[in-house]
Scaffold this active site. Structure first.
Site, PDB file in Angstrom:
ATOM      1  N   ASP A  34     -53.417  12.559  45.397  1.00  0.00           N
ATOM      2  CA  ASP A  34     -52.902  12.264  46.745  1.00  0.00           C
ATOM      3  C   ASP A  34     -53.984  11.655  47.639  1.00  0.00           C
ATOM      4  O   ASP A  34     -55.178  11.897  47.440  1.00  0.00           O
ATOM      5  CB  ASP A  34     -52.371  13.579  47.363  1.00  0.00           C
ATOM      6  CG  ASP A  34     -51.441  13.311  48.526  1.00  0.00           C
ATOM      7  OD1 ASP A  34     -50.933  12.184  48.649  1.00  0.00           O
ATOM      8  OD2 ASP A  34     -51.221  14.240  49.323  1.00  0.00           O
ATOM      9  N   HIS A  51     -53.583   2.519  46.293  1.00  0.00           N
ATOM     10  CA  HIS A  51     -53.098   2.907  44.963  1.00  0.00           C
ATOM     11  C   HIS A  51     -53.941   2.239  43.872  1.00  0.00           C
ATOM     12  O   HIS A  51     -54.289   2.860  42.873  1.00  0.00           O
ATOM     13  CB  HIS A  51     -51.625   2.516  44.795  1.00  0.00           C
ATOM     14  CG  HIS A  51     -50.705   3.229  45.749  1.00  0.00           C
ATOM     15  ND1 HIS A  51     -50.760   4.589  45.927  1.00  0.00           N
ATOM     16  CD2 HIS A  51     -49.723   2.783  46.570  1.00  0.00           C
ATOM     17  CE1 HIS A  51     -49.838   4.944  46.826  1.00  0.00           C
ATOM     18  NE2 HIS A  51     -49.210   3.866  47.236  1.00  0.00           N
ATOM     19  N   LEU A 145     -57.476  14.659  23.850  1.00  0.00           N
ATOM     20  CA  LEU A 145     -56.805  15.014  25.108  1.00  0.00           C
ATOM     21  C   LEU A 145     -55.362  14.500  25.134  1.00  0.00           C
ATOM     22  O   LEU A 145     -55.104  13.355  24.779  1.00  0.00           O
ATOM     23  CB  LEU A 145     -57.586  14.369  26.267  1.00  0.00           C
ATOM     24  CG  LEU A 145     -56.959  14.452  27.661  1.00  0.00           C
ATOM     25  CD1 LEU A 145     -57.147  15.838  28.252  1.00  0.00           C
ATOM     26  CD2 LEU A 145     -57.576  13.414  28.593  1.00  0.00           C
ATOM     27  N   ARG A 208     -50.196  21.847  49.410  1.00  0.00           N
ATOM     28  CA  ARG A 208     -48.834  22.183  48.984  1.00  0.00           C
ATOM     29  C   ARG A 208     -48.617  21.612  47.589  1.00  0.00           C
ATOM     30  O   ARG A 208     -49.356  20.744  47.121  1.00  0.00           O
ATOM     31  CB  ARG A 208     -47.801  21.636  49.967  1.00  0.00           C
ATOM     32  CG  ARG A 208     -47.919  20.140  50.227  1.00  0.00           C
ATOM     33  CD  ARG A 208     -46.812  19.625  51.151  1.00  0.00           C
ATOM     34  NE  ARG A 208     -47.079  18.252  51.570  1.00  0.00           N
ATOM     35  CZ  ARG A 208     -47.611  17.902  52.734  1.00  0.00           C
ATOM     36  NH1 ARG A 208     -47.927  18.811  53.628  1.00  0.00           N
ATOM     37  NH2 ARG A 208     -47.833  16.621  53.017  1.00  0.00           N
TER      38      ARG A 208
HETATM   39  C1  IPE Z   1     -47.122  14.147  45.777  1.00  0.00           C
HETATM   40  O1  IPE Z   1     -47.671  13.427  46.838  1.00  0.00           O
HETATM   41  C2  IPE Z   1     -46.664  13.229  44.709  1.00  0.00           C
HETATM   42  C3  IPE Z   1     -47.691  12.500  43.991  1.00  0.00           C
HETATM   43  C4  IPE Z   1     -48.980  12.588  44.181  1.00  0.00           C
HETATM   44  C5  IPE Z   1     -47.204  11.632  42.958  1.00  0.00           C
HETATM   45  P1  IPE Z   1     -46.819  13.015  48.108  1.00  0.00           P
HETATM   46  O2  IPE Z   1     -47.736  12.277  48.993  1.00  0.00           O
HETATM   47  O3  IPE Z   1     -45.589  12.322  47.694  1.00  0.00           O
HETATM   48  O4  IPE Z   1     -46.415  14.433  48.710  1.00  0.00           O
HETATM   49  P2  IPE Z   1     -46.075  14.878  50.179  1.00  0.00           P
HETATM   50  O5  IPE Z   1     -44.995  13.952  50.684  1.00  0.00           O
HETATM   51  O6  IPE Z   1     -47.319  14.734  50.994  1.00  0.00           O
HETATM   52  O7  IPE Z   1     -45.655  16.302  50.063  1.00  0.00           O
HETATM   53  C1  IPE Z   2     -50.566   9.430  46.287  1.00  0.00           C
HETATM   54  O1  IPE Z   2     -51.065   8.885  47.440  1.00  0.00           O
HETATM   55  C2  IPE Z   2     -49.875   8.421  45.419  1.00  0.00           C
HETATM   56  C3  IPE Z   2     -48.450   8.656  45.242  1.00  0.00           C
HETATM   57  C4  IPE Z   2     -47.744   9.568  45.838  1.00  0.00           C
HETATM   58  C5  IPE Z   2     -47.785   7.755  44.349  1.00  0.00           C
HETATM   59  P1  IPE Z   2     -50.156   8.717  48.721  1.00  0.00           P
HETATM   60  O2  IPE Z   2     -49.513   7.367  48.669  1.00  0.00           O
HETATM   61  O3  IPE Z   2     -49.217   9.840  48.877  1.00  0.00           O
HETATM   62  O4  IPE Z   2     -51.230   8.723  49.856  1.00  0.00           O
HETATM   63  P2  IPE Z   2     -51.072   9.359  51.306  1.00  0.00           P
HETATM   64  O5  IPE Z   2     -50.692  10.783  51.123  1.00  0.00           O
HETATM   65  O6  IPE Z   2     -50.013   8.583  52.023  1.00  0.00           O
HETATM   66  O7  IPE Z   2     -52.409   9.190  51.931  1.00  0.00           O
HETATM   67 MG    MG Z   3     -49.324  11.604  49.858  1.00  0.00          MG
END
Ligand code: IPE
Ligand code: IPE
Ligand code: MG
Length: 255
Positions: A34, A51, A145, A208
């Site tokens: 995340d 990303h 792995l 979370r």
């Molecule tokens: C969780 O991250 C999903 C992935 C990392 C693939 P999100 O960014 O989607 O989760 P929330 O919305 O903060 O809970």
């Molecule tokens: C995680 O990073 C990648 C995916 C959920 C695919 P986010 O895109 O959720 O990044 P934030 O949470 O918005 O910073």
């Molecule tokens: Mg996120």
């Protein structure tokens, strides 16, 4: 600063601060990758660049897990809720997945990695499905792995799916009510045959689960950090493993 030691051989691998016991490496590490979007925002860049930058962290962590002989690494890459994101972002993520598999396949295979996926990939674009299936087919006999890419994965979806599969098996007489127990339920999950995650890592400051491995996380150790995923490096993995090794996992007992 990292120092490895091996409690059997009493051998030290280098002389630094963090000391990882090679005999107590978590068998299964799961990571909620995340913070890509916020990483990009801090730099006034589009989220998709975040990303893209996150792929470098994936490379490094997968390699390090192989070296440390972690048996299973599950990476949360796309949740069942992530479809709510703008179409362009979703497409960019799917494109990155195909690029990652194409580009990294050789090295992953060379490093004996089994490429696996969990989640309902039938909803992913055809090209993603094809690349995932080929990558899995060509690496399934490797012995190192197991890399689980969690794609269109949701813990509640997985549990619902397990209920449905089990119901079908009860209806057809394959199993009966007496056969239902925690172990057999586990066998209806995508992670069938794999140990539950010992350690779940979530960078980016959020604390979370976001629908990740709900059935499997009953006794997982959690490790959070404010570092955003694109900045996550092997040093952070080492720290997470080090902290894990210094926890007292009691599993409900008193010792
Ligand atoms: C969780 O991250 C999903 C992935 C990392 C693939 P999100 O960014 O989607 O989760 P929330 O919305 O903060 O809970
Ligand atoms: C995680 O990073 C990648 C995916 C959920 C695919 P986010 O895109 O959720 O990044 P934030 O949470 O918005 O910073
Ligand atoms: Mg996120």
């Amino acid at each position: 600063m990292l120092r490895f030691f091996n409690t059997d051989k009493k051998k030290e691998y280098s002389d630094e601060d963090i000391c990882i016991d090679l005999n107590n490496i978590p068998k299964h590490i799961a990571i909620i990758m995340d913070g890509n979007g916020r990483w990009a925002k801090e730099r006034n860049l589009p989220r998709t660049i975040g990303h893209k930058a996150g792929v470098e962290a994936i490379r490094e962590v997968v390699k390090e897990c192989s070296i440390l002989k972690v048996k299973y690494l599950t990476l949360y890459a796309f949740s069942t809720e992530n479809w709510k994101r703008p179409k362009d972002e979703v497409s960019a993520l799917m494109k990155l997945l195909v690029e990652y598999l194409k580009k990294e396949f050789k090295e992953l295979d060379y490093n004996n990695v089994i490429i696996n996926y969990i989640g309902d990939i039938s909803k992913l674009p055809d090209l993603c499905q094809k690349e995932l299936i080929i990558s899995h087919e060509n690496t399934k006999n490797n012995t190192g792995l197991t890399l689980n890419l969690a794609l269109n994965y949701g813990g509640r979806y997985e549990i619902t799916r397990a209920f449905k599969l089990m119901y079908e098996d009860i209806k057809s007489g394959k199993i009966s009510e007496e056969d239902i127990n925690e172990e057999t339920i586990s066998n209806y999950m995508y992670t069938k045959g794999m140990p539950d995650p010992d350690l779940i890592i979530r960078p980016s400051g959020e604390q979370r689960l976001s629908n990740f491995l709900l059935w499997q996380c009953a006794y997982s150790e959690f490790w959070y950090s404010n570092i955003k995923w694109p900045d996550f490096r092997k040093e952070h993995l080492h720290k997470a493993i080090f902290d894990y090794q210094n926890r007292d996992r009691r599993f409900g007992s008193v010792e």
